[in-house]
Design a protein around this motif. Structure first.
Motif, PDB file in Angstrom:
ATOM      1  N   ILE A 108       0.839  -1.209   0.000  1.00 57.30           N
ATOM      2  CA  ILE A 108       0.000   0.000   0.000  1.00 57.30           C
ATOM      3  C   ILE A 108       0.869   1.252   0.000  1.00 57.30           C
ATOM      4  O   ILE A 108       1.887   1.327   0.700  1.00 57.30           O
ATOM      5  CB  ILE A 108      -0.913   0.024   1.245  1.00 57.30           C
ATOM      6  CG1 ILE A 108      -1.848  -1.179   1.246  1.00 57.30           C
ATOM      7  CG2 ILE A 108      -1.736   1.303   1.298  1.00 57.30           C
ATOM      8  CD1 ILE A 108      -2.707  -1.271   2.478  1.00 57.30           C
ATOM      9  N   GLU A 134      -7.811  -1.790  -0.360  1.00 60.34           N
ATOM     10  CA  GLU A 134      -6.785  -1.490  -1.356  1.00 60.34           C
ATOM     11  C   GLU A 134      -5.956  -2.718  -1.731  1.00 60.34           C
ATOM     12  O   GLU A 134      -5.392  -2.777  -2.825  1.00 60.34           O
ATOM     13  CB  GLU A 134      -5.860  -0.380  -0.840  1.00 60.34           C
ATOM     14  CG  GLU A 134      -6.483   1.004  -0.853  1.00 60.34           C
ATOM     15  CD  GLU A 134      -6.853   1.446  -2.263  1.00 60.34           C
ATOM     16  OE1 GLU A 134      -6.066   1.210  -3.180  1.00 60.34           O
ATOM     17  OE2 GLU A 134      -7.940   2.024  -2.422  1.00 60.34           O
ATOM     18  N   THR A 135      -5.867  -3.672  -0.828  1.00 59.77           N
ATOM     19  CA  THR A 135      -5.059  -4.866  -1.109  1.00 59.77           C
ATOM     20  C   THR A 135      -5.926  -6.074  -1.465  1.00 59.77           C
ATOM     21  O   THR A 135      -5.401  -7.188  -1.571  1.00 59.77           O
ATOM     22  CB  THR A 135      -4.187  -5.226   0.112  1.00 59.77           C
ATOM     23  OG1 THR A 135      -5.035  -5.404   1.268  1.00 59.77           O
ATOM     24  CG2 THR A 135      -3.176  -4.137   0.401  1.00 59.77           C
TER      25      THR A 135
END
Length: 212
Positions: A108, A134-135
């Motif tokens: 990130i 986000e991951t």
């Protein structure tokens, strides 16, 4: 026999994947956030978790499988069968999952986390609304890799009567020299791996497009 072995393998791998992420995902998250530059720095806790994860990943599964027989018998009442195999599968997979989660979270952009902190987001909000979303593509790929690894581990469990296709291959394909059984179990395992990998790639691409 192939139908029963297939069902047992799916049961073992599915259960082990679920429980390994139930424990491994939080472990990986805590390992990342407690780093020196993390959102909840705690060097002692991070060092302890890092050592535990490394030790867990260092033990070959076949050795762990045998060493865990007393604990497996204590937890499920027996050391043979598909349910008994889930215990060592989970214990072997948890550190693997934790390290994969940790690797994904470290990708990130720190600027996103700093931006969330500047807006007053709490550590839990950063984890829930920034780090995990986000991951997600990487986490999905990691889940597919974990599942494939567990498919291989479940086959090894057949050495100690763990059930599934591995047990079938050893009892009939190896001990009784029934090469057709051995061939069919290999084909089924290859099919499982291909399906899991293809599904993981598809879901990862879909989630990546969604995030963009």
């Amino acid at each position: 026999m192939l139908g029963q072995g297939t069902g047992e393998t799916l049961y073992m791998v599915g259960s082990a994947t679920l429980f390994s992420y139930l424990f491994g995902l939080p472990l990986g998250v805590v390992s990342v956030v407690t780093e020196t530059n993390g959102i909840l720095p705690n060097s002692k806790l991070h060092s302890c978790l890092d050592k535990v994860i490394n030790i867990g990943r260092s033990i070959p599964f076949i050795i762990l499988l045998i060493a865990m027989i007393p604990l497996t018998r204590l937890i499920v009442g027996t050391s043979i069968g598909s349910t008994a195999s889930v215990v060592p599968l989970v214990i072997a997979a948890v550190p693997f999952v934790a390290r994969m989660v940790e690797t994904a979270l470290k990708e990130i952009d720190q600027g996103m986390i700093e931006a969330a902190q500047s807006m007053g987001a709490s550590p839990w909000q950063i984890i829930k609304k920034v780090m995990i979303p986000e991951t997600m593509p990487s986490l999905i790929l990691g889940a597919s890799i974990t599942t494939i690894t567990l498919i291989g581990y479940s086959a090894m469990a057949g050495v100690v009567g763990g059930g599934g296709l591995g047990d079938l291959a050893i009892r009939y394909g190896y001990y009784r020299y029934q090469k057709d059984i051995m061939f069919l179990t290999i084909v089924l395992l290859v099919v499982f791996v291909q399906v899991v990998q293809s599904l993981g790639n598809y879901l990862s691409r879909k989630m990546d497009k969604k995030n963009k």
